[in-house]
Design a protein around this motif. Structure first.
Motif, PDB file in Angstrom:
ATOM      1  N   VAL A 112      52.641  32.166  62.705  1.00 21.56           N
ATOM      2  CA  VAL A 112      53.326  31.584  61.549  1.00 21.56           C
ATOM      3  C   VAL A 112      53.103  30.118  61.753  1.00 21.56           C
ATOM      4  O   VAL A 112      54.023  29.604  62.897  1.00 21.56           O
ATOM      5  N   GLY A 113      52.146  29.187  61.199  1.00 20.17           N
ATOM      6  CA  GLY A 113      52.212  27.659  61.603  1.00 20.17           C
ATOM      7  C   GLY A 113      51.250  27.053  60.422  1.00 20.17           C
ATOM      8  O   GLY A 113      50.928  27.590  59.664  1.00 20.17           O
ATOM      9  N   GLY A 114      51.198  25.861  61.109  1.00 12.82           N
ATOM     10  CA  GLY A 114      50.419  24.794  60.290  1.00 12.82           C
ATOM     11  C   GLY A 114      48.876  24.718  61.051  1.00 12.82           C
ATOM     12  O   GLY A 114      48.739  25.400  61.812  1.00 12.82           O
ATOM     13  N   ASP A 115      48.243  23.478  60.965  1.00 15.76           N
ATOM     14  CA  ASP A 115      46.909  23.308  61.317  1.00 15.76           C
ATOM     15  C   ASP A 115      46.823  23.580  62.929  1.00 15.76           C
ATOM     16  O   ASP A 115      46.016  24.158  63.369  1.00 15.76           O
ATOM     17  N   GLY A 116      48.001  22.944  63.559  1.00 13.13           N
ATOM     18  CA  GLY A 116      47.903  22.844  65.138  1.00 13.13           C
ATOM     19  C   GLY A 116      47.770  24.419  65.696  1.00 13.13           C
ATOM     20  O   GLY A 116      47.109  24.774  66.411  1.00 13.13           O
ATOM     21  N   THR A 117      48.661  25.214  65.029  1.00 16.42           N
ATOM     22  CA  THR A 117      48.921  26.499  65.412  1.00 16.42           C
ATOM     23  C   THR A 117      47.765  27.433  64.945  1.00 16.42           C
ATOM     24  O   THR A 117      47.361  28.138  65.830  1.00 16.42           O
ATOM     25  N   LEU A 118      47.314  27.192  63.847  1.00 17.38           N
ATOM     26  CA  LEU A 118      45.992  28.010  63.338  1.00 17.38           C
ATOM     27  C   LEU A 118      44.974  27.576  64.135  1.00 17.38           C
ATOM     28  O   LEU A 118      43.843  28.445  64.506  1.00 17.38           O
ATOM     29  N   ALA A 119      44.690  26.135  64.703  1.00 17.91           N
ATOM     30  CA  ALA A 119      43.622  25.892  65.383  1.00 17.91           C
ATOM     31  C   ALA A 119      43.528  26.621  66.668  1.00 17.91           C
ATOM     32  O   ALA A 119      42.549  27.319  67.183  1.00 17.91           O
ATOM     33  N   GLY A 120      44.845  26.946  67.352  1.00 14.54           N
ATOM     34  CA  GLY A 120      44.965  27.480  68.418  1.00 14.54           C
ATOM     35  C   GLY A 120      44.634  28.919  68.331  1.00 14.54           C
ATOM     36  O   GLY A 120      43.858  29.664  69.009  1.00 14.54           O
ATOM     37  N   GLY A 121      45.181  29.390  67.151  1.00 12.32           N
ATOM     38  CA  GLY A 121      44.560  30.924  66.629  1.00 12.32           C
ATOM     39  C   GLY A 121      43.232  31.266  66.596  1.00 12.32           C
ATOM     40  O   GLY A 121      42.686  32.246  67.292  1.00 12.32           O
ATOM     41  N   CYS A 122      42.134  30.016  66.120  1.00 13.35           N
ATOM     42  CA  CYS A 122      40.961  30.394  66.076  1.00 13.35           C
ATOM     43  C   CYS A 122      40.558  30.528  67.610  1.00 13.35           C
ATOM     44  O   CYS A 122      39.469  31.310  67.825  1.00 13.35           O
ATOM     45  N   GLU A 123      41.173  29.689  68.418  1.00  9.21           N
ATOM     46  CA  GLU A 123      40.499  29.827  69.996  1.00  9.21           C
ATOM     47  C   GLU A 123      40.800  31.126  70.504  1.00  9.21           C
ATOM     48  O   GLU A 123      40.009  31.866  71.221  1.00  9.21           O
ATOM     49  N   PHE A 124      42.123  31.580  70.017  1.00  9.16           N
ATOM     50  CA  PHE A 124      42.336  32.949  70.768  1.00  9.16           C
ATOM     51  C   PHE A 124      41.443  34.038  70.163  1.00  9.16           C
ATOM     52  O   PHE A 124      41.087  35.011  70.688  1.00  9.16           O
ATOM     53  N   LYS A 125      41.246  33.867  68.563  1.00 10.07           N
ATOM     54  CA  LYS A 125      40.319  34.660  68.360  1.00 10.07           C
ATOM     55  C   LYS A 125      39.023  35.069  68.865  1.00 10.07           C
ATOM     56  O   LYS A 125      38.472  36.059  68.927  1.00 10.07           O
ATOM     57  N   LYS A 126      38.570  33.828  69.159  1.00 13.09           N
ATOM     58  CA  LYS A 126      37.212  33.785  70.049  1.00 13.09           C
ATOM     59  C   LYS A 126      37.330  34.645  71.507  1.00 13.09           C
ATOM     60  O   LYS A 126      36.399  35.161  71.836  1.00 13.09           O
ATOM     61  N   LYS A 127      38.418  34.513  71.995  1.00 10.50           N
ATOM     62  CA  LYS A 127      38.926  35.420  73.051  1.00 10.50           C
ATOM     63  C   LYS A 127      39.135  36.806  72.937  1.00 10.50           C
ATOM     64  O   LYS A 127      39.590  37.468  73.831  1.00 10.50           O
ATOM     65  N   GLY A 128      39.135  37.149  71.399  1.00 11.40           N
ATOM     66  CA  GLY A 128      39.285  38.574  71.388  1.00 11.40           C
ATOM     67  C   GLY A 128      40.426  38.953  70.932  1.00 11.40           C
ATOM     68  O   GLY A 128      40.741  40.325  70.784  1.00 11.40           O
ATOM     69  N   VAL A 129      41.613  38.157  70.942  1.00 11.94           N
ATOM     70  CA  VAL A 129      42.808  38.328  70.595  1.00 11.94           C
ATOM     71  C   VAL A 129      42.880  38.789  68.879  1.00 11.94           C
ATOM     72  O   VAL A 129      42.351  37.884  68.227  1.00 11.94           O
ATOM     73  N   LYS A 130      43.477  39.874  68.554  1.00 13.98           N
ATOM     74  CA  LYS A 130      43.662  40.230  66.964  1.00 13.98           C
ATOM     75  C   LYS A 130      45.057  39.319  66.616  1.00 13.98           C
ATOM     76  O   LYS A 130      45.989  39.728  67.228  1.00 13.98           O
TER      77      LYS A 130
END
Ligand code: F6P
Length: 360
Positions: A112-130
Motif C-alpha cells: 500500500v503506497g505511492g510512487d516510491g513504494t510502487l517503484a520498489g514493487g516494480c523492481e520486486f516484480k522483476k525478481k519474481g515476487v508476487k
C-alpha cells in the motif's frame, strides 16, 4: 500449513491506511488465508519484522488515521541504509527481502503506497515476487487511478483551514497565504481552494506572475473587499523558476522535501502591494486525523479487491478506481511521472468562471 498473504504500508501516511489493512485482512480470512503485516514499510520485509493480523488487532481500525503497521518514506530495499563502522552506507538488500518472503511462505504481498513504494514493487516484480499494489497518497498524483485514498480527507482538512483563515483575513483586511502539500501536482490546492473560496490559487502546473496576483488583490479592494486568500501549492516554483526545497532525505526514492514557497509568495505580495500579509503552512496536519467517509469506503474497496485478486492468483497489478468502478492495471502503469492537473481540466475552467486567479 495456512495459506498466507502479507501486507505493508509504505511512503507518507495517509488517512485510510488502517481501513485498507482491516478490509484486506477480513477478506483474506474469509477465503481461508492468514495475513501478516510487515512493520515500517519495506524495512519490515528486509529485516523480517512483522505481526500477525487477526480479528482482535484489526478491530476498531476503520476510523483511525495513520497506520498500525508503521510506515517509512526513506527505506528503499534496493538502496538500503546500513550502519558500517558508525557510518551510513547504502546497499542493495532486495535479495534478503525476497528470501524473507519465501521463508515465511507469503503467496502474495500487498503493498500500500505511492510512487516510491510502487517503484520498489516494480523492481520486486522483476525478481519474481508476487505482489499487488494499492494506491495511496494525499497528493492524488498517481497515474492509472482516478483517485487515491487520503486525498479527500486532506482536501477536507485544507478547506477547514481556509474557512478559519477567512476570519482573520476579513477582520484584519489582510492577505492570508496558505501553503499546501501535493508535491509536483496541485490537486489538493485546486480542490480545497475551490471549496474554501480562495481568491488566488497557485499550482505547479501553471506558471504565475506577481503582477497578476497583485491585480487580483487590488481589484477585490476596489470592489470593497479589502482582504484576499491565496493558496500556494508547495511544488510551485519561485519567480526565477526554482523549486523551493526544505530538506533532502538520503535513501528516499524522491529525495527533495518541498516547502517554503508560501513564505516567499507572501513576502513578495506584501512588498509589492503594501498590504499586511501572513503565511500559514498547513504541513502534516493534512496527512493526519480520521479518514473521511469517502476515503474509508475507497480504502475498503481497494483492500477487499486486492485480497480477492490475490486469492484468485492475480498479481503484478495495482487496484485502481476508473469512473465508479474498482478495477486493476499492470503496476508499471502507475509509476514514473506524477499525474498532474491537465491544463484543460474542467475544474480550472470552473474556478476561472467564478473569478479565481491562477496568477497567469
Ligand atoms: O506525498 C505525501 C507528502 O505529504 C507530500 O505532500 C509532501 O511533499 C511529503 O509527503 C512530505 O514528506 P515528509 O513527511 O517526509 O516531510
Amino acid at each position: 500449513m495456512a495459506k498466507l498473504l502479507g501486507i505493508l504500508t509504505g511512503g507518507g501516511d495517509s488517512p485510510g491506511l488502517n481501513a485498507v489493512i482491516r478490509a484486506a485482512t477480513k477478506t483474506a480470512n474469509k477465503h481461508g488465508y492468514e495475513m501478516i503485516g510487515f512493520l515500517d514499510g519495506y524495512s519490515g520485509v528486509v529485516e523480517n519484522r512483522y505481526i500477525k493480523l487477526d480479528s482482535p488487532n484489526i478491530s476498531g481500525l476503520l476510523h483511525r488515521g495513520g497506520t498500525i503497521l508503521g510506515t517509512n518514506n526513506r527505506s528503499n530495499p534496493f538502496n538500503y541504509a546500513v550502519e558500517v563502522d558508525g557510518k551510513t552506507e547504502f546497499r542493495d538488500l532486495s535479495d534478503q527481502a525476497v528470501e524473507n518472503l519465501k521463508k515465511l511462505g507469503i503467496e502474495v504481498l500487498l503493498i500500500v503506497g505511492g510512487d516510491g513504494t510502487l517503484a520498489g514493487g516494480c523492481e520486486f516484480k522483476k525478481k519474481g515476487v508476487k505482489l499487488i499494489a494499492i494506491p495511496k497518497t494525499i497528493d492524488n498524483d498517481l497515474k492509472a487511478t482516478d483517485q487515491t485514498f487520503g486525498f479527500d480527507t486532506a482536501v477536507r482538512t485544507a478547506t477547514e483551514a481556509l474557512d478559519k483563515l477567512h476570519t482573520t483575513a476579513e477582520s484584519h483586511h489582510r492577505v492570508m497565504v496558505l501553503e499546501l502539500m501535493g508535491r509536483y501536482a496541485g490537486w489538493i490546492s485546486l480542490y480545497s481552494g475551490l471549496a474554501g473560496g480562495a481568491d488566488v490559487i497557485l499550482i505547479p502546473e501553471i506558471p504565475w506572475k506577481l503582477d497578476s496576483i497583485i491585480k487580483k488583490i487590488e481589484s477585490r479592494r476596489a470592489e470593497g473587499k479589502p482582504f484576499s486568500i491565496v493558496v500556494v501549492s508547495e511544488g510551485v516554483r519561485s519567480p526565477e523558476g526554482k523549486l523551493v526545497v526544505k530538506r533532502q532525505v538520503e535513501g528516499s526514492v524522491e529525495k527533495n522535501r518541498l516547502g517554503g514557497i508560501g513564505q516567499l509568495v507572501g513576502q513578495l505580495i506584501e512588498e509589492k502591494s503594501g498590504i499586511e500579509t501572513r503565511v500559514t503552512v498547513l504541513g502534516h496536519i493534512q496527512r493526519g486525523g480520521s479518514p473521511s467517509s469517502y476515503d474509508r469506503i475507497l480504502a475498503t474497496q481497494f483492500g477487499t479487491t486486492a485480497a480477492e485478486l490475490a486469492v484468485k492468483g492475480i498479481h503484478g497489478v495495482m487496484v485502481c478506481l476508473k469512473g465508479n468502478r474498482i478495477t486493476h492495471v499492470p503496476i508499471e502503469e502507475a509509476v514514473g511521472e506524477p499525474r498532474t492537473i491537465p491544463l484543460d481540466h474542467q475544474l480550472l475552467h470552473t474556478a476561472r468562471s467564478i473569478g479565481i486567479s491562477f496568477g497567469e
